[in-house]
Design a protein around this motif. Sequence first.
Motif, PDB file in Angstrom:
ATOM      1  N   LEU A 104       1.896   8.270   5.094  1.00 22.99           N
ATOM      2  CA  LEU A 104       1.616   6.836   5.203  1.00 22.99           C
ATOM      3  C   LEU A 104       0.181   6.591   5.653  1.00 22.99           C
ATOM      4  O   LEU A 104      -0.488   5.667   5.171  1.00 22.99           O
TER       5      LEU A 104
ATOM      6  N   TYR B  69       4.528  -1.517  -5.000  1.00 24.17           N
ATOM      7  CA  TYR B  69       3.255  -0.804  -4.821  1.00 24.17           C
ATOM      8  C   TYR B  69       2.169  -1.476  -5.654  1.00 24.17           C
ATOM      9  O   TYR B  69       2.284  -1.580  -6.880  1.00 24.17           O
TER      10      TYR B  69
ATOM     11  N   PHE C 101       6.481   8.488  -2.415  1.00 26.17           N
ATOM     12  CA  PHE C 101       7.103   8.713  -1.107  1.00 26.17           C
ATOM     13  C   PHE C 101       8.516   9.281  -1.284  1.00 26.17           C
ATOM     14  O   PHE C 101       8.902  10.251  -0.628  1.00 26.17           O
TER      15      PHE C 101
ATOM     16  N   GLY D  53       0.797  -1.227   0.000  1.00 26.82           N
ATOM     17  CA  GLY D  53       0.000   0.000   0.000  1.00 26.82           C
ATOM     18  C   GLY D  53       0.826   1.271   0.000  1.00 26.82           C
ATOM     19  O   GLY D  53       0.272   2.372  -0.093  1.00 26.82           O
ATOM     20  N   ILE D  54       2.138   1.138   0.129  1.00 25.31           N
ATOM     21  CA  ILE D  54       2.989   2.341   0.101  1.00 25.31           C
ATOM     22  C   ILE D  54       3.368   2.653  -1.342  1.00 25.31           C
ATOM     23  O   ILE D  54       3.947   1.818  -2.042  1.00 25.31           O
ATOM     24  N   ASN D  55       3.044   3.852  -1.753  1.00 23.62           N
ATOM     25  CA  ASN D  55       3.428   4.302  -3.094  1.00 23.62           C
ATOM     26  C   ASN D  55       4.875   4.803  -3.014  1.00 23.62           C
ATOM     27  O   ASN D  55       5.131   5.973  -2.735  1.00 23.62           O
TER      28      ASN D  55
ATOM     29  N   SER E  18      -2.403   8.371   4.995  1.00 27.98           N
ATOM     30  CA  SER E  18      -3.329   8.550   3.872  1.00 27.98           C
ATOM     31  C   SER E  18      -3.241   7.369   2.909  1.00 27.98           C
ATOM     32  O   SER E  18      -4.250   6.928   2.353  1.00 27.98           O
ATOM     33  N   MET E  19      -2.023   6.854   2.694  1.00 30.49           N
ATOM     34  CA  MET E  19      -1.865   5.718   1.774  1.00 30.49           C
ATOM     35  C   MET E  19      -2.549   4.472   2.335  1.00 30.49           C
ATOM     36  O   MET E  19      -3.178   3.714   1.596  1.00 30.49           O
ATOM     37  N   TRP E  20      -2.433   4.239   3.610  1.00 28.64           N
ATOM     38  CA  TRP E  20      -2.971   3.018   4.212  1.00 28.64           C
ATOM     39  C   TRP E  20      -4.480   3.125   4.451  1.00 28.64           C
ATOM     40  O   TRP E  20      -5.176   2.120   4.423  1.00 28.64           O
TER      41      TRP E  20
ATOM     42  N   PRO F 167      -1.843  -1.257  -5.031  1.00 30.74           N
ATOM     43  CA  PRO F 167      -2.991  -0.919  -4.186  1.00 30.74           C
ATOM     44  C   PRO F 167      -4.151  -1.892  -4.315  1.00 30.74           C
ATOM     45  O   PRO F 167      -4.853  -2.158  -3.336  1.00 30.74           O
TER      46      PRO F 167
END
Lengths: 567, 314
Positions: A414, A376, A345, A339-341, A416-418, A378
Amino acid sequence: MDEGGNRMTMPEPISRRSFLSRSAVAGGAVLLGAGSATGLAACSSSSSSTAGTKAQSGTAGINHGTPKRGGTAIIGNDADIDGFYPPSNHWDNNGFLYANCIYDPLMAVAADGSIQPYLCKSMTPNADYTVWTMTLRPGIQFHDGSALDATVVKNNYDALQASLLTGLALKFLKNVTVVDSMTVNFNLNEPYVPLPAGLATQVGYMVSQSMIDAEKGGNSNPTPVGTGPFVYSSWLPNNHFTAVRNPHYWRSGYPYLDQITFRPIPDHSQRVATLQSGGVDLIVSTDPVTITQFQGQSSYQVVDSLSDTLGEPDMSFIMLNCLAAPMDDLRIRQALAKGINYPAFAKLFDSGLNLATTGLFPPGSKYFSQTGYPTYDPAAAKALVKAYTAEKGTPTFDLATVTDARLTRVTQVLQSMWQAIGCKVNLQAIEQAQLISNTIVGNYQAVTYEQFAAPDPSINYVWWSTTTVAPVGKIALNFARNSDPQIEAALVTGRSSSNPSDVIAAYQKVNERLAVDLPYLWLGRTSWSAVADSRIQNFAGTILPGGKPGKGFDNGSFFSTQIWMEG
Amino acid sequence: MLAYLAKRLGQLVVVGFIISILVFLLVHLLPGDPTVVILGPNDTAHNRALLLAQLGLNKPLYQQYWIWISHVFSGNLGESYVTHESVGHIIATGFPIDLELIIVSQVVAFAVAIPLALFTARRPNRPVDNVATTGTFGLLALPPFVIAPVFVAVFAVALKWFPATGYTSFTTDPATNIHDMILPGLALTAASIAVYYRLLRSDLISTLQEDFITMARSKGLSNRYIMMRHAFRPSTFSLMAAAGVNIGALLAGTFIVEYLFAMNGLGYSIVVAVQQRDYLVIQGIALVVAIAYVVLQFIVDFLFTVVDPRVTRE
């Protein structure tokens, strides 16, 4: 090799210099995250990089021309230390900067990554690497006039082993015995092939008998007395540390400076302003912006750790507690990793320096391998979270960090990404000591961390071993509480094998297993840099006693012996 | 007058006693075993033994307080668990820095605010008054962490008139000390100027409308004489009260400036101690600052009696 060119049995060239440094100190603190300049140092510490590429080629930080004697160098560092006594204090890069003035290490890291004798003359193992015999250089005196001999070395190790702080890191050491006045044996509980690398770290810096006696007598912060190029003059915590030239230094002709002063300046921008206004001659930084800000300016010398491929760099990561829900479910750890772009990042936080990594070792390292670390994705992350949610409810967890502006931004991104993949993330900003305590006893779910710089991967054994895992609520040095027998087996091989290819394969295995277990979500390497004005010369150009170039800039620290001032 | 001061002194002793109890209880308010919480990762046998001995934690609470306060009166506030530096030394090192910062900032603040207020109060709502009032309103909105980097960029980096960071003690080198203190002192000044100016101006305008001022004017006294001899003194009550509170707040309240200028004053020391859970340092600094604050208010009360002796009769 010893300094006479005779073969000194060493397993292989080893890079870094830290042993206890930011890690192994039992119960010690751990630097908590990228950019955190506050305080406690400890578990992780010095050491990863050599001088950057420019320094290696002689254009920055290295000047082997005719040195000028005299003058004072003023160094702006990012934090102060908690003391000078190796058995009880936590040395980070600042600790090593100070220690390299007052003390000398038994061993040191050369620019080519090999471990070379410094205070000792040679070090040789027996056939199974359970006994190492060390011969000391003759004629070396401490600042109080006492001699460096086998007895004081043995007494140093008695104190180091008795300390809760350093004792755990020396668990492999049975004892140190005196063979004759200048020779000691390191008797080990188990084969330990990379032992010399360990002696290039905090447990390799020798203090005088008077310091040991003073500490035993109840003085918990004895005046430092070493064999180093400078003699302790004054230390006012959070103000300055000053040392003056040792006129009786055992290395003929050294040091060049009359005096060296360190000034802790915790605020990064103020440290830069102090350099620009002439208040200090050199600053040390972990902020990537420092490198990009000064690169290309002719009036400054920039040395960085970006090109360092020796050993293992300082790593910035999110540590997950594998024994605390929801992180005890591999699906969630996988979802968070996917889930981490990472490109986004990196664009936000590494100033274009390409610090991103998918494992412990950067490309170019002999330990580097493709790890299969998640990229990555999603959609896959959402699917994993959805499966978990159907079974156990929405994954909800706290993401903790220290009260640091940059890290706060990191955790917000992080979060917001998660949240976008279906997790509920609560942010926590807490003070560093509390956060360290929480990680030691497992009272956390996810936390920003910075750790693992070491001259040899074996030094990180305690952080990854199954033997140091404990339930939540109990003290554990395996903070992530990841218990993987395959990692344990590989770590044992890494410490005990004298076959370089086996050692490389072992650490590649560790790296690959970490990418499967996912106790750590890699955010990048730490970008150490030193920026100096044009007056200070040769700060990254150390030459070791045997004549080989030393590892000049080592994760924020360097030797002071060879520094001189122009004009 | 003496009775008034004695009464105030008595109150000071009582307040000091209460403060000492509160500061003492700071350690006991920690949840769980205080030694574990205090020492955290530094919970070694040596440190634990040292802490137990220093705090006497195995004794009844009143005995613990007595031991602690006895140590305090003998000048022993314990030692830091991080650096093992004595708390007394940390305070002795940090207090002069706070004191100097306060002196520099307050002297400059008074030097700017008082003449400006005296000038504009005589001509309220004129252009100069409007500019000064608006300007000081703007100063109120400029906290030290905004002013300090600007000052450093201009006066340290660009002009190189002052150092960007650092502190040299007065006893080591008086000239360097003063040089070091100017930028951080000025960074703290802005808000004080605004507050002092606005209070004094307002009180002066009010005083200038009093009958005794009209009487003075009718006697043909000069405006300057009236302002300095008749109007200024009775207009300084609010100013003094505000200065007392402001200076008290600056004691150990200058963390931002000390952090930015890398000065190991009390404010910086106590924040570092909080981050490191160095509770004896926190306890020691909190006690000294609280006592200093109370003493300061006593001095302000005394100054009230000097400015207006009627206070003692009230």
